[in-house]
Design an enzyme around this catalytic site. Structure first.
Site, short mmCIF file in Angstrom:
data_model
loop_
_atom_site.label_atom_id
_atom_site.label_comp_id
_atom_site.label_asym_id
_atom_site.label_seq_id
_atom_site.Cartn_x
_atom_site.Cartn_y
_atom_site.Cartn_z
N LYS A 6 -44.33 38.20 21.82
CA LYS A 6 -42.76 39.21 21.25
C LYS A 6 -43.57 39.43 20.12
O LYS A 6 -43.19 41.08 20.10
CB LYS A 6 -42.19 37.69 21.02
N ASP B 199 -40.60 41.51 40.98
CA ASP B 199 -41.15 40.54 39.87
C ASP B 199 -41.74 41.60 39.30
O ASP B 199 -42.46 42.00 39.87
CB ASP B 199 -42.18 40.29 40.90
N TYR C 124 -45.77 32.33 22.87
CA TYR C 124 -44.90 33.07 23.31
C TYR C 124 -43.82 33.45 22.27
O TYR C 124 -43.89 35.09 22.15
CB TYR C 124 -43.18 31.28 23.66
N ASN D 36 -35.58 42.95 29.65
CA ASN D 36 -35.19 41.41 28.86
C ASN D 36 -35.76 40.63 29.51
O ASN D 36 -35.76 39.18 28.46
CB ASN D 36 -33.56 41.08 29.66
N ASP E 1 -34.01 41.13 38.92
CA ASP E 1 -34.08 39.75 38.79
C ASP E 1 -35.18 39.31 39.69
O ASP E 1 -35.37 40.82 40.68
CB ASP E 1 -33.19 39.12 39.18
N1 LIG Z 1 -32.56 31.59 25.67
C1 LIG Z 1 -33.27 31.80 24.52
O1 LIG Z 1 -33.08 30.16 23.56
C2 LIG Z 1 -34.05 32.53 23.67
C3 LIG Z 1 -34.21 32.93 22.76
C4 LIG Z 1 -34.88 33.98 22.13
C5 LIG Z 1 -35.07 35.20 22.54
N2 LIG Z 1 -34.57 34.68 24.53
C6 LIG Z 1 -34.83 36.44 24.83
O2 LIG Z 1 -33.76 36.60 25.58
C7 LIG Z 1 -33.95 36.99 27.04
C8 LIG Z 1 -33.16 36.97 27.80
O3 LIG Z 1 -33.77 34.93 28.04
P1 LIG Z 1 -32.24 34.21 29.04
O4 LIG Z 1 -32.72 32.81 27.97
O5 LIG Z 1 -31.58 34.86 29.02
O6 LIG Z 1 -33.24 34.23 30.14
P2 LIG Z 1 -33.21 33.14 31.85
O7 LIG Z 1 -33.99 32.15 31.78
O8 LIG Z 1 -31.48 33.10 31.42
O9 LIG Z 1 -32.30 34.23 32.33
C9 LIG Z 1 -33.72 35.11 32.82
C10 LIG Z 1 -33.98 36.00 33.99
O10 LIG Z 1 -34.80 36.44 34.27
C11 LIG Z 1 -35.37 36.23 35.65
N3 LIG Z 1 -36.69 36.67 35.45
C12 LIG Z 1 -37.48 35.35 35.13
N4 LIG Z 1 -38.56 35.93 35.67
C13 LIG Z 1 -38.88 37.25 36.49
C14 LIG Z 1 -39.52 38.14 36.73
N5 LIG Z 1 -41.73 37.95 36.41
N6 LIG Z 1 -39.18 39.24 37.49
C15 LIG Z 1 -37.74 39.87 37.38
N7 LIG Z 1 -36.67 39.22 36.89
C16 LIG Z 1 -37.49 37.81 36.39
C17 LIG Z 1 -35.48 34.77 36.16
O11 LIG Z 1 -35.12 34.76 37.05
C18 LIG Z 1 -33.70 34.93 35.67
O12 LIG Z 1 -31.88 35.19 35.99
C19 LIG Z 1 -35.63 36.99 26.76
O13 LIG Z 1 -36.31 38.22 26.82
C20 LIG Z 1 -35.67 35.68 26.15
O14 LIG Z 1 -37.58 35.95 25.69
C21 LIG Z 1 -33.98 34.02 24.65
#
Ligand SMILES: NC(=O)c1ccc[n+]([C@@H]2O[C@H](COP(=O)([O-])OP(=O)(O)OC[C@H]3O[C@@H](n4cnc5c(N)ncnc54)[C@H](O)[C@@H]3O)[C@@H](O)[C@H]2O)c1
Length: 257
Positions: free
Chosen positions: A164, A68, A160, A91, A42
């Site tokens: 994807k 990052d 977005y 992820n 993270d």
């Molecule tokens: N939440 C939704 O509704 C949803 C829907 C469809 C797809 N997704 C996909 O699921 C995946 C996870 O999403 P989520 O909702 O659990 O995310 P989240 O925002 O809850 O958590 C993501 C984590 O990623 C970390 N992060 C962000 N940018 C970063 C970087 N550049 N380097 C390292 N770490 C980084 C953040 O600090 C955070 O802890 C993503 O690929 C998202 O696109 C999410």
């Protein structure tokens, strides 16, 4: 004799990007329970360390690796710290600035860049960095978490969704490149999740989840823990003959054809 292709990832090393929260956190916990040593990546140290503490409290193995994933030098340092891994889960996909819902006609290039950088360039960069180790070992699993925004398309999420969709195209192509070297490459596509900002909105308005989940055959939105069972299968020995695919875990919202 049937070879043992059981759905376990015992003794595998796995790195999961952005696993300090949400879906990534649930993946890290479940992969550790399935026997992997998990590197919790993270950019936020507190989040990564707190997920590792949760995993270690169950007597399982996890280490934080802070980077990052959009920063090439940081990714290089991450790979030096973890060494080669068997499993990479791309992820991280929600940038720190969030996914701003807006009409494309009202957006500017500065709105597009963080989305494309994290959901496409970082996926390419991190995958490129870990791939040589997998090729050398003759075994690897690459899984990228994508979204129905990139399969079906969603209002106010065109950029977005485009990023994807590009990650899905990349995964399908890469599967052909590395399939003969024991490496599989797949994606899991999610619908809306009852998590993060949406969970906050649902807590404030209890009718909201019912309204939002109307188009979902499962009758509810996704939860982070819904994703791990398929992810573990795809990343196990049992997933050896499954590659180049995009699997929805979305309660039936938009079927794969
Ligand atoms: N939440 C939704 O509704 C949803 C829907 C469809 C797809 N997704 C996909 O699921 C995946 C996870 O999403 P989520 O909702 O659990 O995310 P989240 O925002 O809850 O958590 C993501 C984590 O990623 C970390 N992060 C962000 N940018 C970063 C970087 N550049 N380097 C390292 N770490 C980084 C953040 O600090 C955070 O802890 C993503 O690929 C998202 O696109 C999410």
């Amino acid at each position: 004799m049937i070879p043992d292709r059981s759905n376990v990832i015992a003794d595998r090393n796995a790195v999961i990007t952005g696993s300090g929260a949400g879906v990534g956190r649930a993946l890290a916990i479940q992969m550790a329970r399935a026997g992997a040593h998990v590197w919790v990546n993270d950019l936020n140290r507190d989040r990564a360390e707190s997920v590792c503490a949760e995993i270690e409290a169950e007597g399982l193995l996890a280490s934080p690796v802070i980077a990052d994933v959009c920063d090439g030098d940081a990714v290089g340092a991450m790979v030096r710290e973890t060494g080669p891994v068997d499993i990479l889960v791309n992820n991280a996909g929600i940038p720190e600035s969030g996914v701003r819902l807006q009409h494309f006609a009202e957006s500017e290039p500065e709105d597009w860049e963080p989305l494309i950088r994290l959901n496409l360039f970082a996926v390419l960069g991190v995958t490129r960095a870990y791939l040589p180790g997998m090729i050398e070992n003759g075994w690897g699993r690459i899984l990228t978490i994508v979204s129905d925004s990139g399969r079906k398309g969603e209002r106010h999420q065109a950029v977005y969704g485009a990023a994807k969709a590009a990650a899905m195209g990349f995964s399908r192509g890469l599967a052909h490149d590395v399939g003969r070297q024991g490496i599989t490459v797949n994606c899991i596509a999610l619908g809306a999740m009852n998590h993060g900002v949406l969970a906050d909105a649902i807590e404030a308005d209890p009718g909201l989840e019912r309204k939002l989940s109307r188009p979902y055959p499962a009758g509810r939105l996704g939860r982070p823990e819904d994703v791990a069972p398929l992810a573990v299968l795809l990343c196990s020995d049992g997933g050896a003959f499954i590659t180049g695919q995009v699997y929805p875990v979305d309660g039936g919202y938009f079927p794969a054809l």
